[in-house]
Design an enzyme around this catalytic site. Sequence first.
Site, PDB file in Angstrom:
ATOM      1  CG  ASN A 223      -9.289   8.044   5.452  1.00 55.93           C
ATOM      2  OD1 ASN A 223      -8.292   8.226   6.146  1.00 55.93           O
ATOM      3  ND2 ASN A 223     -10.142   8.998   5.165  1.00 55.93           N
ATOM      4  CG  ASP A 292      -9.882  14.503   7.454  1.00 56.23           C
ATOM      5  OD1 ASP A 292     -10.949  14.604   6.809  1.00 56.23           O
ATOM      6  OD2 ASP A 292      -9.798  13.916   8.559  1.00 56.23           O
ATOM      7  CE  LYS A 302      10.842   2.951  -3.759  1.00 61.17           C
ATOM      8  NZ  LYS A 302      11.363   1.616  -3.920  1.00 61.17           N
ATOM      9  CG  ASP A 319     -16.111  18.605   4.688  1.00 61.66           C
ATOM     10  OD1 ASP A 319     -17.066  18.076   4.085  1.00 61.66           O
ATOM     11  OD2 ASP A 319     -15.804  18.312   5.863  1.00 61.66           O
ATOM     12  CB  ILE A 320     -16.966  16.383  -0.830  1.00 60.58           C
ATOM     13  CG1 ILE A 320     -15.535  16.181  -1.322  1.00 60.58           C
ATOM     14  CG2 ILE A 320     -17.962  16.230  -1.964  1.00 60.58           C
ATOM     15  CD1 ILE A 320     -15.172  14.750  -1.703  1.00 60.58           C
ATOM     16  CE  LYS A 350     -17.162  14.377  12.283  1.00 64.17           C
ATOM     17  NZ  LYS A 350     -16.664  13.037  12.146  1.00 64.17           N
TER      18      LYS A 350
HETATM   19  O1  C5P Z   1     -15.392  15.618   9.126  1.00 59.14           O
HETATM   20  P1  C5P Z   1     -15.500  14.166   8.892  1.00 59.14           P
HETATM   21  O2  C5P Z   1     -14.551  13.664   7.874  1.00 59.14           O
HETATM   22  O3  C5P Z   1     -15.443  13.347  10.135  1.00 59.14           O
HETATM   23  O4  C5P Z   1     -16.979  13.985   8.334  1.00 59.14           O
HETATM   24  C1  C5P Z   1     -17.440  12.793   7.805  1.00 59.14           C
HETATM   25  C2  C5P Z   1     -18.483  13.071   6.757  1.00 59.14           C
HETATM   26  O5  C5P Z   1     -18.058  14.094   5.861  1.00 59.14           O
HETATM   27  C3  C5P Z   1     -18.713  11.867   5.875  1.00 59.14           C
HETATM   28  O6  C5P Z   1     -20.035  11.910   5.431  1.00 59.14           O
HETATM   29  C4  C5P Z   1     -17.724  12.104   4.723  1.00 59.14           C
HETATM   30  O7  C5P Z   1     -18.125  11.434   3.557  1.00 59.14           O
HETATM   31  C5  C5P Z   1     -17.796  13.593   4.563  1.00 59.14           C
HETATM   32  N1  C5P Z   1     -16.537  14.217   4.099  1.00 59.14           N
HETATM   33  C6  C5P Z   1     -16.464  14.792   2.855  1.00 59.14           C
HETATM   34  N2  C5P Z   1     -15.305  15.412   2.450  1.00 59.14           N
HETATM   35  C7  C5P Z   1     -14.248  15.449   3.275  1.00 59.14           C
HETATM   36  C8  C5P Z   1     -14.295  14.870   4.542  1.00 59.14           C
HETATM   37  C9  C5P Z   1     -15.462  14.249   4.935  1.00 59.14           C
HETATM   38  O8  C5P Z   1     -17.429  14.725   2.104  1.00 59.14           O
HETATM   39  N3  C5P Z   1     -13.139  16.056   2.861  1.00 59.14           N
END
Ligand code: C5P
Length: 420
Positions: A223, A292, A302, A319-320, A350
């Site tokens: 990203n 994601d 490779k 999702d952390i 969110k």
């Molecule tokens: O769902 P989205 O990625 O748009 O959400 C953004 C928020 O969620 C940010 O604070 C990002 O650091 C956190 N996040 C996370 N783990 C993920 C995806 C997003 O902690 N896998």
Amino acid sequence: MTVFTDKNIILGVCGGIAAYKSAELVRLLVKQGANVQVIMTAAAQDFIAPMTFQALSGNPVRSELFDHNAEAGMGHIELARWADMILIAPATANTIAKLSQGIADNLLTTVCLASAAPLMIAPAMNQQMWLSDVNQENIQRFKNRPLVSLAGPAQGEQACGDNGPGRMEEAQTIVQECAQLLQDMLQQQIEKQVLSGLLDGQRLLITAGPTIEDIDPVRYITNRSSGKMGFAIAEAALEAGAEVVLVSGPVALSAPEKVVCYEVRSALQMHEAVFKQLDNVDIFIATAAVADYRVEDIATQKIKKTRDSFTLQLIKNPDILADVSALADKPFTVGFAAETSELEKYAVDKLQRKNLDMIAANQVGIDTDGQPKGFDVDSNELRLFFKTPEDFIKQKKIPEMSKQQLARELIREIARQYNK
Ligand code: C5P
């Protein structure tokens, strides 16, 4: 009153033809209320007499490191501590090289090394010397240091007959640059005072930067994220008295000294590092741009371009932030939402869906002038959405400012909500 009133300024004068312009510098600084002490290198005295500076500054001029009489009055360490700012004008390639390497072989370089005061350098040298690789390397190394600023050099005709960059800036311009530096320092002090004590004794965990999801040994998915916002928040949290732990994806930044920083690469590694550090965390701020999805089977060799098309099988990363928020004894959680459209709608969604206490939303992409917004830039604006104890959603706008200032405003608001 000016920004120079009662400020202690050391003016270092090196050996260059521009040394005559430094007399005017002393006059301007003294006129604006500064206390000026001049240090001359040995070579500087071949260009201008110490008496000139003594008469204009009202103070004896120093040049010897081991001058017993002068040291008896104010030792060189005392002199270094006395200074609110050190200005070197003209600064020769030789002195710049010494300073960039930490060499302290005369009074000026020793005082610079021993001082915590901001340093303003006004280079003056032949254009070839200025442009030489080694001088440019020294300048770059030097410029990246905190509290070091450069005034000039200007372009134009040189005493040696050359034309190009290397002329010392005019005294008036150097004084303006010094005023700006002092003003910035004052502003920073005020901002630090405002934050001071707001998060005393609290433990903060912050994620920052991107994650990298490998496809094969040479390719990956990631990203866009520089990590600047997360690192600035870590710095602001420190200023507010917090104990700060940072978990960062690959970035080109170094963490502040007092921050414990864990470097990770992938989302899974970031998830693991966060959960290892969660004990006794009071506030969790997720600024990381976590990928994601990750590649289901990372190729060990490779991948060859033998096929006309091929499909990468991706699977969702955990999702952390949502996982931390789902904990029974969850910390105060703050998320970020970088959106290219419908900022409020997605941010509020969110906030609710991930059960957050606060979300900081910012517009990203390309603005109407074709300039990048949010990413890879040093300033930004934020819209904060947070839940009140009665479960209402309130919002607050932080207008465009540097990411450093933005981080301070954000920490102030987090502390306000957290301490409620
Ligand atoms: O769902 P989205 O990625 O748009 O959400 C953004 C928020 O969620 C940010 O604070 C990002 O650091 C956190 N996040 C996370 N783990 C993920 C995806 C997003 O902690 N896998």
